[in-house]
Write a protein that holds these residues in place. Structure first.
Motif, PDB file in Angstrom:
ATOM      1  N   LEU A  30      14.739 -39.243  62.928  1.00 18.17           N
ATOM      2  CA  LEU A  30      13.645 -39.911  62.223  1.00 18.17           C
ATOM      3  C   LEU A  30      13.393 -39.249  60.869  1.00 18.17           C
ATOM      4  O   LEU A  30      13.155 -39.928  59.863  1.00 18.17           O
ATOM      5  CB  LEU A  30      12.381 -39.886  63.079  1.00 18.17           C
ATOM      6  N   ALA A  31      13.452 -37.906  60.834  1.00 20.39           N
ATOM      7  CA  ALA A  31      13.252 -37.188  59.578  1.00 20.39           C
ATOM      8  C   ALA A  31      14.338 -37.518  58.566  1.00 20.39           C
ATOM      9  O   ALA A  31      14.102 -37.463  57.351  1.00 20.39           O
ATOM     10  CB  ALA A  31      13.203 -35.683  59.835  1.00 20.39           C
ATOM     11  N   ALA A  32      15.533 -37.862  59.074  1.00 28.40           N
ATOM     12  CA  ALA A  32      16.645 -38.220  58.186  1.00 28.40           C
ATOM     13  C   ALA A  32      16.597 -39.682  57.769  1.00 28.40           C
ATOM     14  O   ALA A  32      17.522 -40.167  57.097  1.00 28.40           O
ATOM     15  CB  ALA A  32      17.980 -37.919  58.876  1.00 28.40           C
ATOM     16  N   GLY A  33      15.542 -40.400  58.160  1.00 31.84           N
ATOM     17  CA  GLY A  33      15.372 -41.785  57.747  1.00 31.84           C
ATOM     18  C   GLY A  33      16.124 -42.791  58.596  1.00 31.84           C
ATOM     19  O   GLY A  33      16.285 -43.954  58.177  1.00 31.84           O
ATOM     20  N   PHE A 349      16.944 -20.588  64.409  1.00 29.34           N
ATOM     21  CA  PHE A 349      17.056 -21.674  65.384  1.00 29.34           C
ATOM     22  C   PHE A 349      15.791 -22.532  65.407  1.00 29.34           C
ATOM     23  O   PHE A 349      15.510 -23.207  66.390  1.00 29.34           O
ATOM     24  CB  PHE A 349      17.332 -21.099  66.778  1.00 29.34           C
ATOM     25  N   GLY A 350      15.047 -22.503  64.303  1.00 33.33           N
ATOM     26  CA  GLY A 350      13.829 -23.290  64.220  1.00 33.33           C
ATOM     27  C   GLY A 350      14.098 -24.765  63.969  1.00 33.33           C
ATOM     28  O   GLY A 350      15.247 -25.211  63.807  1.00 33.33           O
ATOM     29  N   VAL A 351      13.032 -25.533  63.919  1.00 39.85           N
ATOM     30  CA  VAL A 351      13.134 -26.984  63.763  1.00 39.85           C
ATOM     31  C   VAL A 351      13.713 -27.357  62.399  1.00 39.85           C
ATOM     32  O   VAL A 351      14.568 -28.250  62.293  1.00 39.85           O
ATOM     33  CB  VAL A 351      11.753 -27.632  63.977  1.00 39.85           C
ATOM     34  N   ALA A 352      13.270 -26.695  61.347  1.00 42.23           N
ATOM     35  CA  ALA A 352      13.743 -27.063  59.999  1.00 42.23           C
ATOM     36  C   ALA A 352      15.248 -26.854  59.839  1.00 42.23           C
ATOM     37  O   ALA A 352      15.949 -27.764  59.368  1.00 42.23           O
ATOM     38  CB  ALA A 352      12.965 -26.274  58.939  1.00 42.23           C
ATOM     39  N   PRO A 353      15.818 -25.689  60.218  1.00 36.70           N
ATOM     40  CA  PRO A 353      17.276 -25.550  60.129  1.00 36.70           C
ATOM     41  C   PRO A 353      18.023 -26.565  60.987  1.00 36.70           C
ATOM     42  O   PRO A 353      19.090 -27.053  60.600  1.00 36.70           O
ATOM     43  CB  PRO A 353      17.528 -24.116  60.614  1.00 36.70           C
ATOM     44  N   TYR A 354      17.446 -26.877  62.153  1.00 30.19           N
ATOM     45  CA  TYR A 354      18.082 -27.866  63.037  1.00 30.19           C
ATOM     46  C   TYR A 354      18.134 -29.233  62.355  1.00 30.19           C
ATOM     47  O   TYR A 354      19.175 -29.908  62.357  1.00 30.19           O
ATOM     48  CB  TYR A 354      17.305 -27.948  64.345  1.00 30.19           C
ATOM     49  N   GLN A 356      18.079 -29.927  59.212  1.00 31.98           N
ATOM     50  CA  GLN A 356      19.029 -29.875  58.098  1.00 31.98           C
ATOM     51  C   GLN A 356      20.461 -30.026  58.601  1.00 31.98           C
ATOM     52  O   GLN A 356      21.283 -30.721  57.990  1.00 31.98           O
ATOM     53  CB  GLN A 356      18.860 -28.565  57.340  1.00 31.98           C
ATOM     54  N   ARG A 357      20.760 -29.382  59.721  1.00 34.52           N
ATOM     55  CA  ARG A 357      22.109 -29.466  60.270  1.00 34.52           C
ATOM     56  C   ARG A 357      22.407 -30.872  60.786  1.00 34.52           C
ATOM     57  O   ARG A 357      23.523 -31.388  60.596  1.00 34.52           O
ATOM     58  CB  ARG A 357      22.267 -28.439  61.398  1.00 34.52           C
ATOM     59  N   VAL A 358      21.449 -31.519  61.431  1.00 34.00           N
ATOM     60  CA  VAL A 358      21.653 -32.890  61.897  1.00 34.00           C
ATOM     61  C   VAL A 358      21.922 -33.813  60.712  1.00 34.00           C
ATOM     62  O   VAL A 358      22.832 -34.655  60.745  1.00 34.00           O
ATOM     63  CB  VAL A 358      20.440 -33.382  62.708  1.00 34.00           C
ATOM     64  N   ALA A 359      21.158 -33.666  59.633  1.00 33.42           N
ATOM     65  CA  ALA A 359      21.375 -34.495  58.450  1.00 33.42           C
ATOM     66  C   ALA A 359      22.776 -34.280  57.878  1.00 33.42           C
ATOM     67  O   ALA A 359      23.442 -35.237  57.456  1.00 33.42           O
ATOM     68  CB  ALA A 359      20.311 -34.181  57.396  1.00 33.42           C
ATOM     69  N   GLN A 360      23.237 -33.039  57.888  1.00 34.59           N
ATOM     70  CA  GLN A 360      24.581 -32.743  57.400  1.00 34.59           C
ATOM     71  C   GLN A 360      25.637 -33.400  58.270  1.00 34.59           C
ATOM     72  O   GLN A 360      26.615 -33.991  57.760  1.00 34.59           O
ATOM     73  CB  GLN A 360      24.789 -31.231  57.375  1.00 34.59           C
TER      74      GLN A 360
END
Length: 367
Positions: A30-33, A349-354, A356-360
Motif C-alpha cells: 500500500l505504501a508503494a502505491g 529490520f524496522g518497518v521503513a527499511p522493509y 524500501q526493500r519491497v519497493a525495490q
C-alpha cells in the motif's frame, strides 16, 4: 497493476510470525502505491469475508491448512478468482500457495518462502500417518510454488541457499527480503509477580529444531554443579519437551500472553537464549534486541546473519560449547552490551527499511 496476496495466514493465526509478515507486506504494498486485493478462506461469520475474496464454502480457521481445503482453494477457487479480479501480480505468503493452474492474465507470481524446514526437518504431528500425509503435501505444493514463481523472496541468505540447494534454478530467482519487526507493544506496567527478579528468557518451543531439551539439559547440569545460573522463563508449552525436563526446578512456563505481557518479559529478562539448530530468520532475537536485551544464539543458520557481531554464540550440537556460553553469560564475565547499541542493531529490520526493500523488489519485477 492490481496485486493479490494470500491472506490465509492472517485468517488462520493472526498473531503468528508469518501472519505478522503478511500484514507488513500488505502495508508495504500500500505504501508503494499498489492496489491490494486479499484472498483467503474463512468461517461463515468471519470479518475477513468482508475484507478478502473468499470461496462461498465456509472453512474453520483452524482447518485452512488441511490438504482438502488447500487443494480446493489453490486448484478450484484461486485461478478463477485471480482472473475475475484482474490480478497482475500474486504473492503467495506461506512457503507455498500459488494457483495450481496459472491463469494467462496473471503476469507475475511471487513466493514468500520463509524457510524449507517442512522439507528438510521432522515436524510435530498427531500420528505417523498424519505426518506422512502432510509431508507429501508439502513436497508437492512447495515444489510447485518454487518452480512456478517468477521471483522468490526469502528472509535470509540461509533460506535462499537452502532453496537453491533443494531446487535447481531457484537461486537465480531468489532475493533476500529480511523480515519486518515492528516496535513491541508498551510493556505491562508491572512485572509478573510469580517470576523471580532475575531470569533468562526463551521464546518458542514447539518445533524439534528449536532444540529446547539441549538447552535445558546443560542449564540443569550447571545448576546442579553449583553455578548460579538464573531461572529460565519459557514462552511455550511444557508438552514440547520430555516430562522430566519440563518440570525442572527454576523453570517457569508462560503461554497465551498479550503483546504487552510478552513485551514485559523481553524488557525484564537478563538475556534471551535461542538454541535452534535451524532458523529461517529468528524473530524473537530481533524483538529482544529492540528492547535492549542481550541475546545468546546458536550458530549455523540465519541467526548468524541477524545478530550483532558481539552477540554470545554457541554450537547447538556441542554441549561443551553451550555450557561455556551459559557460564560466560553470568554477570561480570562479558563486556557490557549497551541497550542503545543492541536497539540500533535491530533497527535495520524496522518497518521503513522493509518497505524500501519491497519497493525495490517490485521495481525489479517490473523490469
Amino acid at each position: 497493476m492490481r496485486v493479490g496476496i494470500d491472506y490465509r495466514p492472517v485468517t488462520a493465526a493472526p498473531y503468528s510470525g508469518i501472519a505478522r509478515q503478511v500484514l507488513a507486506l500488505e502495508q508495504a504494498l500500500l505504501a508503494a502505491g499498489q492496489e491490494v486485493v486479499r484472498f483467503s478462506m474463512a468461517p461463515a461469520a468471519h470479518p475477513h469475508r468482508q475484507l478478502a475474496c473468499c470461496p462461498e464454502q465456509a472453512v474453520p480457521a483452524q482447518g485452512l491448512h488441511r490438504p482438502r481445503a488447500r487443494l480446493a482453494f489453490e486448484l478450484g477457487f484461486l485461478p478463477g478468482a485471480l482472473r475475475r479480479e484482474g490480478i497482475g501480480l500474486y504473492i503467495a505468503t506461506a512457503n507455498s500457495g500459488l494457483p495450481l493452474r496459472r491463469p494467462q492474465s496473471l503476469k507475475r507470481q511471487v513466493l514468500l518462502l520463509h524457510d524449507v524446514f517442512q522439507l528438510t526437518l521432522p515436524g510435530r504431528h498427531a500420528s505417523r500417518l498424519r505426518g506422512a500425509v502432510y509431508a507429501a503435501m508439502d513436497r508437492f505444493l512447495i515444489g510447485h510454488a518454487v518452480r512456478g514463481a517468477d521471483a522468490i523472496w526469502t528472509p535470509s541468505r540461509f533460506s535462499a541457499n537452502e532453496a537453491a540447494r533443494l531446487f535447481a534454478g531457484a537461486g537465480a530467482r531468489t532475493s533476500v527480503l529480511p523480515n519486518a519487526v515492528s516496535p513491541l507493544a508498551v510493556p505491562d506496567a508491572a512485572s509478573d509477580p510469580l517470576l523471580p527478579a532475575r531470569y533468562w528468557l526463551v521464546v518458542g518451543t514447539r518445533e524439534p529444531r528449536k532444540n529446547i531439551p539441549f538447552l535445558l539439559q546443560s542449564w540443569q547440569l550447571l545448576r546442579e554443579q553449583g553455578r548460579a545460573l538464573p531461572a529460565l522463563v519459557l514462552v511455550g508449552d511444557p508438552a514440547d519437551v520430555p516430562v522430566e525436563l519440563g518440570k525442572l526446578p527454576g523453570l517457569h512456563w508462560r503461554s497465551g500472553l498479550t503483546d504487552a505481557q510478552l513485551s514485559r518479559l523481553y524488557h525484564d529478562a537478563e538475556r534471551l537464549w535461542h538454541p535452534a539448530t535451524a532458523e529461517g530468520f529468528g524473530l524473537p532475537v530481533i524483538e529482544a534486541l529492540r528492547c535492549g536485551t542481550p541475546v545468546a544464539v546458536a550458530t549455523g543458520s540465519a541467526l548468524d546473519e541477524i545478530t550483532p557481531a558481539q552477540a554470545l554464540r554457541f554450537d547447538p550440537l556441542d554441549p561443551a560449547s553451550l555450557q561455556q556460553a551459559l557460564i560466560a553469560a553470568l554477570p561480570g564475565r562479558l563486556a557490557e552490551e549497551k541497550p542503545e547499541a543492541l536497539q540500533a542493531a535491530a533497527g535495520v529490520f524496522g518497518v521503513a527499511p522493509y518497505q524500501q526493500r519491497v519497493a525495490q523488489l517490485l521495481q525489479e519485477l517490473q523490469r
